[in-house]
Design an enzyme around this catalytic site. Sequence first.
Site, PDB file in Angstrom:
ATOM      1  N   SER A 138       0.836  -1.180   0.000  1.00 14.88           N
ATOM      2  CA  SER A 138       0.000   0.000   0.000  1.00 14.88           C
ATOM      3  C   SER A 138       0.884   1.248   0.000  1.00 14.88           C
ATOM      4  O   SER A 138       2.067   1.194  -0.290  1.00 14.88           O
ATOM      5  CB  SER A 138      -0.941  -0.028   1.214  1.00 14.88           C
ATOM      6  N   TYR A 152      -2.164   6.815  -9.257  1.00 17.19           N
ATOM      7  CA  TYR A 152      -1.498   5.822  -8.409  1.00 17.19           C
ATOM      8  C   TYR A 152      -2.288   5.593  -7.125  1.00 17.19           C
ATOM      9  O   TYR A 152      -2.542   4.459  -6.720  1.00 17.19           O
ATOM     10  CB  TYR A 152      -0.089   6.310  -8.099  1.00 17.19           C
ATOM     11  N   LYS A 156      -4.034   2.159  -5.450  1.00 13.19           N
ATOM     12  CA  LYS A 156      -3.605   1.598  -4.170  1.00 13.19           C
ATOM     13  C   LYS A 156      -4.765   1.515  -3.182  1.00 13.19           C
ATOM     14  O   LYS A 156      -4.877   0.557  -2.405  1.00 13.19           O
ATOM     15  CB  LYS A 156      -2.456   2.426  -3.588  1.00 13.19           C
TER      16      LYS A 156
END
Length: 232
Positions: A138, A152, A156
């Site tokens: 993570s 991004y 995540k």
Amino acid sequence: MEQDMSVALITGGSAGLGRALVTAFAARDWTVITDARRADRLVALRAVVGPRVITIPGDIADAEHRRTLIGEVEALSALDLLIHNASTLGPVPLRPLREVSERDLAHAWTVNAGAPAALSRALLPWLKKSDGVVISLSSDAAVEHYPTWGAYAAGKAALDHLTLTLGAEEGLDTYAVDPGDLRTEMHQAAFPGEDISDRPLPETAVPAFLEIVRRRPPSGRYRAAELSPLEV
């Protein structure tokens, strides 16, 4: 054939934290399957780490490549640990969401969330057979809102939820682990031209992962910096 060994699949193992994790588990006599897009880096990795590492070049976003990884697990007839480490920042230099195309968003989300989720689902029979562990890499970006990190970060955040929900549904120990800012090639790409030598080396985060596998705390989201043998 049943194998008397511990088997891990660690994606994106040719550099950074992935390489550090592959090295650490292989040093503890695990058989480690890993992949990366650059075959030359995998050759270099195996030359250093040795024959306990099975290297498969390819892109985790490619379904055929994932089938090859699954085939290696099937050949060993075992999987005790799955670590989703491979990821992408999306288009660099990082840019505001208004400048990120739908195609780039889709690719970032496939690499960071869709492909890992597909791999987890496909490997469920072996993970459940071994009462295995799933760990997804993570980031603090998954819970914060940093300008230019949107593609991004959204991937995540999705990966966190997919990983932990899978654990709740299937009765597996699953973890989303934020390793913190590390001195890696990917982190450098997010800050072109800046000196990131003050960030810790990837190896400093490895003990947290080893501790999770050893102690198996309750499933959930953890920061590597908060994990120690006394705190888990």
